[in-house]
Motif scaffolding. Structure first.
Motif, PDB file in Angstrom:
ATOM      1  N   SER A 567      36.047 -76.538  82.715  1.00 53.65           N
ATOM      2  CA  SER A 567      35.298 -76.772  83.957  1.00 53.65           C
ATOM      3  C   SER A 567      36.053 -76.248  85.162  1.00 53.65           C
ATOM      4  O   SER A 567      35.435 -75.811  86.154  1.00 53.65           O
ATOM      5  N   ASP A 568      37.376 -76.269  85.106  1.00 53.79           N
ATOM      6  CA  ASP A 568      38.163 -75.694  86.200  1.00 53.79           C
ATOM      7  C   ASP A 568      37.901 -74.194  86.317  1.00 53.79           C
ATOM      8  O   ASP A 568      37.804 -73.649  87.433  1.00 53.79           O
ATOM      9  N   ILE A 569      37.779 -73.534  85.158  1.00 55.69           N
ATOM     10  CA  ILE A 569      37.474 -72.093  85.166  1.00 55.69           C
ATOM     11  C   ILE A 569      36.074 -71.866  85.720  1.00 55.69           C
ATOM     12  O   ILE A 569      35.850 -70.947  86.523  1.00 55.69           O
ATOM     13  N   THR A 570      35.118 -72.703  85.306  1.00 57.39           N
ATOM     14  CA  THR A 570      33.743 -72.568  85.803  1.00 57.39           C
ATOM     15  C   THR A 570      33.699 -72.724  87.326  1.00 57.39           C
ATOM     16  O   THR A 570      33.034 -71.948  88.024  1.00 57.39           O
ATOM     17  N   HIS A 571      34.398 -73.735  87.842  1.00 54.38           N
ATOM     18  CA  HIS A 571      34.410 -73.946  89.288  1.00 54.38           C
ATOM     19  C   HIS A 571      35.018 -72.740  90.016  1.00 54.38           C
ATOM     20  O   HIS A 571      34.538 -72.333  91.094  1.00 54.38           O
ATOM     21  N   PHE A 572      36.069 -72.163  89.418  1.00 48.70           N
ATOM     22  CA  PHE A 572      36.685 -70.960  90.009  1.00 48.70           C
ATOM     23  C   PHE A 572      35.692 -69.798  90.037  1.00 48.70           C
ATOM     24  O   PHE A 572      35.564 -69.085  91.053  1.00 48.70           O
ATOM     25  N   VAL A 573      34.976 -69.597  88.922  1.00 49.83           N
ATOM     26  CA  VAL A 573      34.035 -68.471  88.836  1.00 49.83           C
ATOM     27  C   VAL A 573      32.886 -68.662  89.826  1.00 49.83           C
ATOM     28  O   VAL A 573      32.457 -67.702  90.495  1.00 49.83           O
ATOM     29  N   ILE A 574      32.360 -69.905  89.927  1.00 47.89           N
ATOM     30  CA  ILE A 574      31.250 -70.150  90.863  1.00 47.89           C
ATOM     31  C   ILE A 574      31.686 -69.828  92.291  1.00 47.89           C
ATOM     32  O   ILE A 574      30.962 -69.167  93.058  1.00 47.89           O
ATOM     33  N   ARG A 575      32.855 -70.280  92.655  1.00 47.36           N
ATOM     34  CA  ARG A 575      33.338 -70.020  94.020  1.00 47.36           C
ATOM     35  C   ARG A 575      33.496 -68.525  94.270  1.00 47.36           C
ATOM     36  O   ARG A 575      33.034 -67.986  95.296  1.00 47.36           O
ATOM     37  N   GLN A 576      34.155 -67.841  93.308  1.00 47.41           N
ATOM     38  CA  GLN A 576      34.395 -66.408  93.499  1.00 47.41           C
ATOM     39  C   GLN A 576      33.091 -65.618  93.495  1.00 47.41           C
ATOM     40  O   GLN A 576      32.916 -64.675  94.284  1.00 47.41           O
ATOM     41  N   ALA A 577      32.162 -66.009  92.632  1.00 45.14           N
ATOM     42  CA  ALA A 577      30.881 -65.298  92.555  1.00 45.14           C
ATOM     43  C   ALA A 577      30.092 -65.444  93.851  1.00 45.14           C
ATOM     44  O   ALA A 577      29.473 -64.477  94.338  1.00 45.14           O
ATOM     45  N   CYS A 578      30.105 -66.648  94.405  1.00 46.98           N
ATOM     46  CA  CYS A 578      29.393 -66.854  95.667  1.00 46.98           C
ATOM     47  C   CYS A 578      30.027 -66.044  96.799  1.00 46.98           C
ATOM     48  O   CYS A 578      29.328 -65.447  97.639  1.00 46.98           O
TER      49      CYS A 578
END
Length: 762
Positions: A567-578
């Motif tokens: 989930s930490d990776i998912t949160h990182f990807v969501i932030r970077q993607a946005c």
């Protein structure tokens, strides 16, 4: 001890005194007969009718006394009060004093008036003889002694005084010491009797108290002489050993008594040799305490003490409750309280006991079973449901393992099984069969849960098994099974150790990379079917290891799931993607994959809101992709989270559609906007007409539901041409247009595509 008065004497003692007055009737009646015969003889000698009158009075008194003696015999002595006892004493006194008064009057008459030597001798002799009997009969009543001696002697003294002979007067005076001596003798006898009665009563009370204490003590007791014969036995001993009446056991040999009890109560046959030997050692002083098990329901603890004269006191108590409590505590120490299976330590003890009975060359096997996704069961169903699932798993594992296997519960969701056999093929086959039989559905609170198990196994000759090493090896095998594919079983091999060490090091490095932000994101564009524009880009996580190079996502994502940091990776990807999407053309969106771990709680909602707020990206430009596995486990929770996203204007896409078994059932139930058809539907559609028909049928179904369609994995122009011919997609994702590229390349691709579109239009 001097007796002051009848009122000062205890009632029971007073009753014993009065009862003594009514005793010895044979001597009393013999004396009365002698009295009557004596006065009859005096009448015959003197012819004086006065003695006839005295004889008649004697008869009347005799009848009176016989009547009251019979009445005394008939009355119940137990309920007599002190006053009633005094009344009986008075009744005795009336008869006794009347008798001595007649004797005294008869003697005085013979001395003063009859003047006959025979009459004087006979009357005085009988009277004085009666005085002697007063001591023996009437000591129980001081009043009886005083009145009877006085009424007997005083008339004689008066008779001697009337004769006017100085010698007779002197002789009369000598009767006073006789009277006093008689009284003193009677008082002495009465005091002696009183002291003995008091002592007897105290002794009886002491005996009663001892008997009460002995027979009401919680311990059984035997007192044995030097020849092992029973001197004393209490009621508790008879009850515990079922020996019957304690009185008949006295002077019996203890061994024979115990044999009798064993034969007639709770032990079949004669007393076991072990019990007999234990008790014999207690009696002879070899042991001072021992625990004797008579049956499963009776444990007795014996202790013994020996006196110098050889007498042995054997005390024992029922310690069954204590033994059961100790066994319960031992069971709690040895067995898991939830499943009832042996815990780690006791499992090892049981295995060691079994190994001791096996030949060195015989093969043994250990199977470590781990419940896949058990944490998810606890998180979503609660720990009570998780505990019930573990109990069902333990029950099924015990059933499929059979009586020859040893089953244990190590901790949490891990179980272990020990088996043995003669051939490697047979032992490995047994282990694989156990693992396969465990898979299936479990009913937890009315819900059917399909559970799979990852397992690690070890097969080795009995002589090579080291209890301190076996768990390390099966843990390595379990790790290998989980690493390759969940729900599988792997057998330990020596090279697993090196792979495990490498795997653990890679975990540490992945955590460092996540914390340092060393991961980066690539984007694969999704084009419109004609290829004229990029509508969306899928964010893909990449990890380039400084030494190993690019690590495949399938490898490090699995590591992240094991470590609980996916989930930490998912949160990182969501932030970077946005952040990246906010720099692109306003008509372009970005799509991010969510894992099953992300949708187990609402942390993902907060992460998405933070990313949108930080980047300023409009929610409609963010697409969130979920897979069927997210929907299968907790559809209600997932639906709630997806509705939150949908209400914010975020687009929801169902990824990898068609790879599961029940995707269609979720299309209408969940807030899905786009369906991404898996690459498996596109493969070979140019060569296989059936695949093309399957693709078209699936597309028609999705369009009937009003959902958008994205087809993944389009790699060739032929595939693209067929998709466009039959209008199968709204968006195309695949190498036919572009592989995943860095974020700065997206703008370049979009610009190039715009230029080509303009040229084509002109």
């Amino acid at each position: 001890m001097r007796i002051q008065s009848p009122n000062a004497v205890p009632t029971d003692v007073y009753l014993s005194f009065v009862s003594s007055l009514f005793g010895n009737r044979q001597t009393l009646f013999t004396g009365m007969v002698v009295h009557i015969l004596t006065y009859a003889a005096v009448y015959a000698k003197t012819g004086d009718s006065f003695y006839v009158s005295l004889t008649a009075v004697f008869l009347a008194v005799c009848i009176f006394r016989i009547y009251w003696f019979q009445r005394f015999d008939a009355v119940s002595k137990a309920g007599l009060s002190h006053r009633e006892i005094a009344l009986w004493e008075n009744r005795y006194l009336w008869g006794g004093v009347a008798t001595t008064a007649i004797l005294g009057i008869g003697s005085a008459y013979a001395i003063a008036f009859a003047r006959d030597q025979f009459a004087i001798l006979a009357c005085v002799a009988v009277t004085l003889a009666s005085m002697v009997s007063v001591v023996g009969r009437n000591y129980g009543s001081s009043r009886a002694v005083n009145l009877q001696t006085l009424t007997a002697c005083l008339p004689i003294m008066i008779g001697f005084a009337l004769v006017s002979d100085p010698f007779m007067v002197a002789f009369a005076g000598l009767l006073i010491p006789f009277l006093l001596t008689t009284r003193m003798m009677a008082n002495g006898v009465r005091e002696f009797l009183y002291n003995n009665v008091i002592a007897s009563r105290e002794k009886a009370e002491l005996v009663d108290r001892f008997d009460m204490a002995l027979n009401n003590m919680p311990h059984g007791l035997f007192m044995l002489d030097a020849n092992n014969r029973i001197l004393v036995v209490n009621r508790k001993a008879c009850d515990l050993l079922k020996l019957g009446d304690q009185e008949r056991l006295k002077d019996c040999d203890l061994d024979l008594v115990l044999r009798y009890g064993a034969r007639h109560s709770f032990i079949d046959g004669s007393l076991p040799a072990l019990i007999q030997r234990q008790l014999a050692q207690l009696v002879d002083g070899t042991l001072s305490r021992t625990l004797v098990q008579y049956s499963d329901d009776l444990f007795l603890e014996f202790s013994a003490s020996r006196r110098p004269d050889g007498v042995v006191v054997l005390i024992f108590e029922d310690v069954t409750a204590r033994i059961r409590a100790e066994r319960r505590v031992l069971h709690m120490v040895r067995y898991d309280p939830l499943t009832g299976l042996p815990n780690r330590e006791h499992f090892s003890e049981l295995v060691q006991e079994r190994l001791a009975a096996l030949a060195d060359r015989q093969l043994v096997g250990l199977l470590l079973i781990d419940v896949d996704e058990f944490k998810h069961v606890n998180d979503m169903k609660g720990h009570v449901a998780g505990d019930r699932l573990l109990c069902q798993i333990a029950h099924r594992l015990t059933a499929v393992a059979g009586s020859e296997a040893i089953v244990g519960h190590l901790m949490g969701d891990q179980f272990v099984v020990f088996v043995h056999g003669n051939g490697r093929v047979g032992v490995e086959g047994l282990i694989r069969r156990l693992h396969a039989d465990m898979r299936g559905s479990f009913d937890v609170d009315g819900s059917q849960m399909r559970i799979t198990f990852s397992a690690g196994a070890l097969v080795t000759p009995r002589a090579q098994l080291r209890m301190e090493e076996w768990q390390i090896k099966v843990d390595l095998a379990l790790f290998e099974a989980k690493y390759k594919a969940r729900g599988t079983c792997a057998f330990f091999e020596q090279e697993m150790d090196a792979r495990y060490v490498d795997h653990q090091r890679l975990k540490v490095e992945l955590r460092d990379a996540v914390e340092a932000g060393s991961l980066h994101v690539l984007y694969q564009p999704m084009y419109r079917p004609d290829g004229h524009s990029i509508e969306c880009c899928e964010a893909l996580t990449r990890w380039v290891h400084p030494e190993r190079g690019a690590i495949p996502p399938s490898s490090f994502i699995q590591l992240a799931e094991e470590m609980g940091i996916v989930s930490d990776i998912t949160h990182f990807v969501i932030r970077q993607a946005c952040l990246d999407c906010a720099t692109w053309d306003a008509g372009m969106s970005v799509s991010v994959n969510l894992s099953v771990h992300d949708l187990r709680n609402d942390r993902i909602v907060a992460a998405v809101e933070r990313a949108l707020a930080e980047s300023g990206l409009h929610p409609s430009r963010l697409h969130l992709e979920i897979t069927e596995s997210c929907l299968v486990e907790e559809p209600a929770t997932v639906q709630n989270i997806l509705n939150i996203f949908r209400n914010r204007g975020i687009t929801i896409a169902l990824d990898d559609f068609g790879t599961g078994f029940s995707s269609l059932s979720y299309l209408d139930a969940l807030p899905v906007d786009i369906v991404k058809i898996d690459r498996s539907f596109v493969r070979n559609i140019g060569e296989d007409a059936r695949r093309l028909k399957l693709l078209r049928g699936t597309v028609n179904l999705i369009r009937e539901l009003g959902l958008g369609i994205t087809i993944e994995g389009v790699e060739t122009e032929d595939q693209l041409e067929l998709i466009n011919r039959y209008r199968c997609a709204d968006l195309i994702q695949g190498y036919v247009f572009s592989a995943a590229v860095p974020p700065e390349n997206i703008a370049i691709l979009a610009e190039e595509q715009a230029v080509r579109s303009a040229q084509a239009a002109s």
